[in-house]
Design a protein around this motif. Sequence first.
Motif, PDB file in Angstrom:
ATOM      1  N   LYS A  74       0.696  -1.196   0.014  1.00  0.00           N
ATOM      2  CA  LYS A  74      -0.077   0.115  -0.039  1.00  0.00           C
ATOM      3  C   LYS A  74       0.805   1.212  -0.093  1.00  0.00           C
ATOM      4  N   HIS A  75       1.828   1.281   0.811  1.00  0.00           N
ATOM      5  CA  HIS A  75       2.943   2.234   0.934  1.00  0.00           C
ATOM      6  C   HIS A  75       3.986   2.260   0.035  1.00  0.00           C
ATOM      7  N   LYS A  76       3.992   1.432  -0.994  1.00  0.00           N
ATOM      8  CA  LYS A  76       5.133   1.413  -1.935  1.00  0.00           C
ATOM      9  C   LYS A  76       6.663   1.334  -1.339  1.00  0.00           C
ATOM     10  N   PHE A  77       6.775   0.663  -0.414  1.00  0.00           N
ATOM     11  CA  PHE A  77       8.159   0.346   0.030  1.00  0.00           C
ATOM     12  C   PHE A  77       8.293  -1.151   0.349  1.00  0.00           C
ATOM     13  N   SER A  78       9.666  -1.356   0.407  1.00  0.00           N
ATOM     14  CA  SER A  78      10.145  -2.787   0.763  1.00  0.00           C
ATOM     15  C   SER A  78      11.179  -2.825   1.959  1.00  0.00           C
ATOM     16  N   VAL A  79      11.148  -3.954   2.481  1.00  0.00           N
ATOM     17  CA  VAL A  79      12.250  -4.360   3.406  1.00  0.00           C
ATOM     18  C   VAL A  79      12.926  -5.465   3.137  1.00  0.00           C
ATOM     19  N   ARG A  80      14.309  -4.911   3.103  1.00  0.00           N
ATOM     20  CA  ARG A  80      15.505  -5.810   2.771  1.00  0.00           C
ATOM     21  C   ARG A  80      16.132  -5.967   3.888  1.00  0.00           C
ATOM     22  N   LYS A  81      16.939  -7.344   3.854  1.00  0.00           N
ATOM     23  CA  LYS A  81      18.051  -7.761   4.806  1.00  0.00           C
ATOM     24  C   LYS A  81      18.881  -6.436   4.914  1.00  0.00           C
ATOM     25  N   PRO A  82      19.330  -5.911   6.234  1.00  0.00           N
ATOM     26  CA  PRO A  82      20.330  -4.914   6.249  1.00  0.00           C
ATOM     27  C   PRO A  82      21.630  -5.416   6.037  1.00  0.00           C
ATOM     28  N   GLU A  83      22.546  -4.743   5.313  1.00  0.00           N
ATOM     29  CA  GLU A  83      23.834  -5.264   4.697  1.00  0.00           C
ATOM     30  C   GLU A  83      24.690  -4.122   5.829  1.00  0.00           C
ATOM     31  N   ALA A  84      26.036  -4.614   6.010  1.00  0.00           N
ATOM     32  CA  ALA A  84      26.822  -3.904   6.716  1.00  0.00           C
ATOM     33  C   ALA A  84      27.500  -2.752   5.934  1.00  0.00           C
ATOM     34  N   THR A  85      27.484  -1.651   6.512  1.00  0.00           N
ATOM     35  CA  THR A  85      27.875  -0.398   5.907  1.00  0.00           C
ATOM     36  C   THR A  85      29.207   0.233   6.611  1.00  0.00           C
ATOM     37  N   SER A  86      30.454   0.347   5.956  1.00  0.00           N
ATOM     38  CA  SER A  86      31.676   0.673   6.564  1.00  0.00           C
ATOM     39  C   SER A  86      31.352   2.223   7.094  1.00  0.00           C
ATOM     40  N   ILE A  87      31.739   2.517   8.074  1.00  0.00           N
ATOM     41  CA  ILE A  87      31.910   3.988   8.696  1.00  0.00           C
ATOM     42  C   ILE A  87      32.199   5.094   7.540  1.00  0.00           C
ATOM     43  N   THR A  88      33.393   4.691   6.933  1.00  0.00           N
ATOM     44  CA  THR A  88      33.970   5.506   6.180  1.00  0.00           C
ATOM     45  C   THR A  88      32.928   5.649   4.980  1.00  0.00           C
ATOM     46  N   ARG A  89      32.513   4.642   4.197  1.00  0.00           N
ATOM     47  CA  ARG A  89      31.513   4.809   3.201  1.00  0.00           C
ATOM     48  C   ARG A  89      30.244   5.669   3.563  1.00  0.00           C
ATOM     49  N   ALA A  90      29.599   5.376   4.761  1.00  0.00           N
ATOM     50  CA  ALA A  90      28.683   6.080   5.378  1.00  0.00           C
ATOM     51  C   ALA A  90      28.858   7.527   5.459  1.00  0.00           C
ATOM     52  N   LEU A  91      30.038   7.967   6.025  1.00  0.00           N
ATOM     53  CA  LEU A  91      30.277   9.306   6.108  1.00  0.00           C
ATOM     54  C   LEU A  91      30.667   9.951   4.868  1.00  0.00           C
ATOM     55  N   GLY A  92      31.377   9.152   3.998  1.00  0.00           N
ATOM     56  CA  GLY A  92      31.867   9.793   2.499  1.00  0.00           C
ATOM     57  C   GLY A  92      30.830   9.948   1.617  1.00  0.00           C
ATOM     58  N   PHE A  93      29.545   9.218   2.018  1.00  0.00           N
ATOM     59  CA  PHE A  93      28.481   9.766   0.925  1.00  0.00           C
ATOM     60  C   PHE A  93      27.642  10.660   1.430  1.00  0.00           C
ATOM     61  N   ASN A  94      28.022  11.811   1.046  1.00  0.00           N
ATOM     62  CA  ASN A  94      27.277  13.242   1.535  1.00  0.00           C
ATOM     63  C   ASN A  94      27.403  14.116   0.114  1.00  0.00           C
ATOM     64  N   LYS A  95      26.578  15.288   0.075  1.00  0.00           N
ATOM     65  CA  LYS A  95      26.776  15.952  -0.948  1.00  0.00           C
ATOM     66  C   LYS A  95      28.025  16.468  -1.576  1.00  0.00           C
ATOM     67  N   PRO A  96      28.633  17.335  -0.543  1.00  0.00           N
ATOM     68  CA  PRO A  96      29.841  17.656  -1.074  1.00  0.00           C
ATOM     69  C   PRO A  96      30.911  16.684  -1.657  1.00  0.00           C
ATOM     70  N   SER A  97      31.004  15.505  -1.158  1.00  0.00           N
ATOM     71  CA  SER A  97      31.569  14.388  -1.731  1.00  0.00           C
ATOM     72  C   SER A  97      31.055  14.045  -3.081  1.00  0.00           C
ATOM     73  N   VAL A  98      30.096  13.759  -3.131  1.00  0.00           N
ATOM     74  CA  VAL A  98      29.458  13.196  -4.618  1.00  0.00           C
ATOM     75  C   VAL A  98      29.647  14.463  -5.470  1.00  0.00           C
ATOM     76  N   ASP A  99      29.251  15.871  -5.160  1.00  0.00           N
ATOM     77  CA  ASP A  99      29.623  17.043  -5.916  1.00  0.00           C
ATOM     78  C   ASP A  99      31.025  16.969  -6.356  1.00  0.00           C
ATOM     79  N   LYS A 100      31.846  16.603  -5.545  1.00  0.00           N
ATOM     80  CA  LYS A 100      33.304  16.831  -5.867  1.00  0.00           C
ATOM     81  C   LYS A 100      33.565  15.819  -6.868  1.00  0.00           C
ATOM     82  N   PHE A 101      32.913  14.590  -6.699  1.00  0.00           N
ATOM     83  CA  PHE A 101      33.333  13.408  -7.373  1.00  0.00           C
ATOM     84  C   PHE A 101      32.700  13.491  -9.031  1.00  0.00           C
ATOM     85  N   PHE A 102      31.782  14.100  -9.113  1.00  0.00           N
ATOM     86  CA  PHE A 102      31.219  14.540 -10.465  1.00  0.00           C
ATOM     87  C   PHE A 102      31.697  15.820 -10.829  1.00  0.00           C
TER      88      PHE A 102
END
Length: 102
Positions: A74-102
């Motif tokens: 009804k609400h158009k979403f799904s639940v997936r098994k959570p996967e481990a995410t490194s802290i570096t990846r979590a912190l590095g995925f932000n607008k300034p980092s993405v803008d710098k990459f592109f």
Amino acid sequence: MPVHGGRFREVFSAAQQEDLKSFFTAMDIMLFGLTKKQCKRLVFDFSEECGISHPFNKNTKMAREDWLSNFMKKHKFSVRKPEATSITRALGFNKPSVDKFF
């Protein structure tokens, strides 16, 4: 309790359903994905906290599988098994980092 097409009744109001959806979405955004089992427990706890009459299993303290499936559909979403995410990846995925990459 609002009637939902046919013989079934909605457990939660539209606003309460939106609150649940927002909570699940916020957990995902914070990289803390929930399993189906965790979602069913949270839904049960939410209904108990709100004092809402519900058809959920009081022994397992979980919402039913069919209820969660219908809610997700009804609400158009799904639940997936959570996967481990490194802290570096979590912190590095932000607008300034993405803008710098592109």
